[in-house]
Structures are given as C-alpha cells and as structure tokens.
Scaffold this active site. Structure first.
Site, short mmCIF file in Angstrom:
data_model
loop_
_atom_site.label_atom_id
_atom_site.label_comp_id
_atom_site.label_asym_id
_atom_site.label_seq_id
_atom_site.Cartn_x
_atom_site.Cartn_y
_atom_site.Cartn_z
N ARG A 16 0.83 -1.19 0.00
CA ARG A 16 0.00 0.00 0.00
C ARG A 16 0.88 1.26 0.00
NH1 ARG A 16 -4.95 2.21 3.88
NH2 ARG A 16 -4.99 4.26 2.90
N ASP A 27 -6.64 -1.76 2.85
CA ASP A 27 -6.91 -0.77 3.89
C ASP A 27 -7.35 -1.53 5.13
OD1 ASP A 27 -7.27 1.68 5.12
OD2 ASP A 27 -9.33 1.88 4.44
#
Length: 270
Positions: free
Chosen positions: A200, A212
């Site tokens: 990420r 996430d």
C-alpha cells in the site's frame, strides 16, 4: 478468573548487554501468574483444559536458553508471546523476570521487569479496490494470523461504492472480529506493517488502495492520541462498516455513543 502461579523458577542463560554476560552467563529467575478458566479441568479431569506447570517450566527453560538477547525486556516479552501461542486457553499473563546478578557493582538484591498482557477482542475493517480485491482481503487476514492474531468471526465481503469523494473503482469490504494480546497501539502498528508489506502507498487521502486495514474497536476502550483514535471516528457514518459489523456483532455497544451496532445500522440505513 482462576490463576496458576509459578514462583522463582531459576534458569541459567546468556542474556545481557556486556560481553561477559554473553560469554559467562548468569542466573535469571522467572515468576508468573497465568489466568484461565479451570472449571473443566477441575470437574472433568480434562487435561486439555489445564496447563501442565511442569511442562511449562521446562518450555520456559528451553525457550530461555535458545537465544542470547541484549535486554531482559526482550526475553520476558518473548516468554509471554510463546506462552500465549502454546496455551490458547490462557487469557492473561503477568510475568516477572529477575536478574539477581546484574553487573552494576553496587549493593543490589535484584532488578526485574514485569510484563502484563491480557487477551482482548477487537474489530478490524478491511477494504481493497485494486487488483484481486477478494484475494487481497484474504492475504491480509493470513498475515494477521501469522502474527498470532486469532480470527474469531468474518463478515461477508461486500461490494461498496467509494467513500470520501475521490473518483475510483468500487471496493471489496468486510469486517472481522479478532482476539489478540497486543495492546491497541501495537495492534495498529501491526496492521500498518501488513499494509506496507502488501504494497500500500498512501498518495491520495481516501484514494485507491491495495489494502486498507482500519482498527474499529478494541473492546470498550476509548483512546484519543495523535496516532490512534478509538473507537474509529467514522464508524457511525459508514453504512458498509455498520452492515458488516451488525452481521457478526449486532449487540456490541459503541462505547462512546452508547448504542448497539444494530441500532446505529438501522438509523443510518433509513
């Protein structure tokens, strides 16, 4: 909670900052209190519902002598970690590690460190809108398990529209309930490490992301720091989070709002 106490187990090992400590070794003393439900062991003679303290003392000795660490904090932490891993029924550990031969050349009986950890339940939201979204969610879960975070429940995976006003692809979202002995700030650091490992990159706020991981609740803890806010501040505003939460924990009460998840979900859904 029922408790097993082990007091003053002596172990000779090679831990310390100074070369002499690593070469010559010294005596260490371990004491601990383990909390777990002893009902089944006591009533049914169920050995699987008990901790064999003789075996545990031998395991501590073996683990203690496997490596040479600079700090006794590290040694104590690893003993707690491996005890939780080996005995899932244990819910809480307080462990004291004494170093009676500490080389400080002053009148001293002993110095010691004490580590106290308790298993807690937490809720984590997962989201992905890049690549194989479902596979990304599963990979994150696998990485949590590899770090000793026990998965208790998983919600269904939802396909949701982006939240936050940034134009991007739809998300795969879900919520999981976990059990962990990691304190909330360390749990958050662990989730951020997993995000980083998976690639990420935080370029656009609320923008596209491979993975996430949001820490929603850690039991009923309320925390407000620069690094961590618990409960997560946007739970009551995100329908997809509430939908997943109410699937696996409809009666969990939001510790700030004082309302069960099912009520918050129904109110936002209207």
């Amino acid at each position: 909670m029922d408790q097993l106490r082990i007091k003053d187990l002596e172990i000779f090992a090679f831990h310390g900052l100074f070369p002499s400590e690593k070469e010559l070794g010294q005596k260490f003393v371990v004491s601990a209190t383990l909390s777990y439900d002893m009902t089944k062991a006591a009533i049914n003679l169920d050995l699987t519902a008990s901790v064999h303290y003789g075996e545990l003392c031998q395991q501590w000795t073996t683990w203690f002598q496997e490596e040479s660490e600079d700090l006794i904090e590290t040694v104590a932490y690893k003993l707690v970690e491996r005890t939780f891993e080996t005995y899932p029924l244990v819910q809480e550990i307080e462990l004291e590690l004494k170093k009676p031969w500490a080389p400080i050349h002053l009148p001293l009986d002993t110095c010691s460190v004490t580590i106290h950890r308790r298993k807690q339940r937490a809720f984590i939201a997962l989201g992905s809108n890049m690549g194989d979204k479902a596979a990304n969610l599963q990979q994150a879960i696998d990485k949590m398990q590899a770090r000793g975070i026990h998965i208790l429940k998983e919600s269904s995976v939802l396909t949701t529209e982006p939240w936050g006003g940034v134009e991007q692809d739809s998300f795969a979202n879900q919520v999981i309930e976990v059990e962990t002995w990691l304190p909330a700030p360390i749990l958050l650091e662990t989730l951020l490490e997993i995000e980083s490992e998976m690639g990420r990159v935080r370029e656009v706020h609320w923008g596209p992301r491979l993975i996430d991981l949001d820490l929603l609740f850690v039991e009923d803890q309320i925390i407000y720091t620069d690094d961590l806010i618990l409960p997560h501040p946007y739970i009551a505003e995100r329908l997809f989070v509430l939908e997943s939460l109410q699937e696996i924990a409809p009666h969990f009460i939001h510790p700030v709002l004082g309302q069960p998840i099912r009520y918050l979900y129904q109110r936002l859904k209207k």
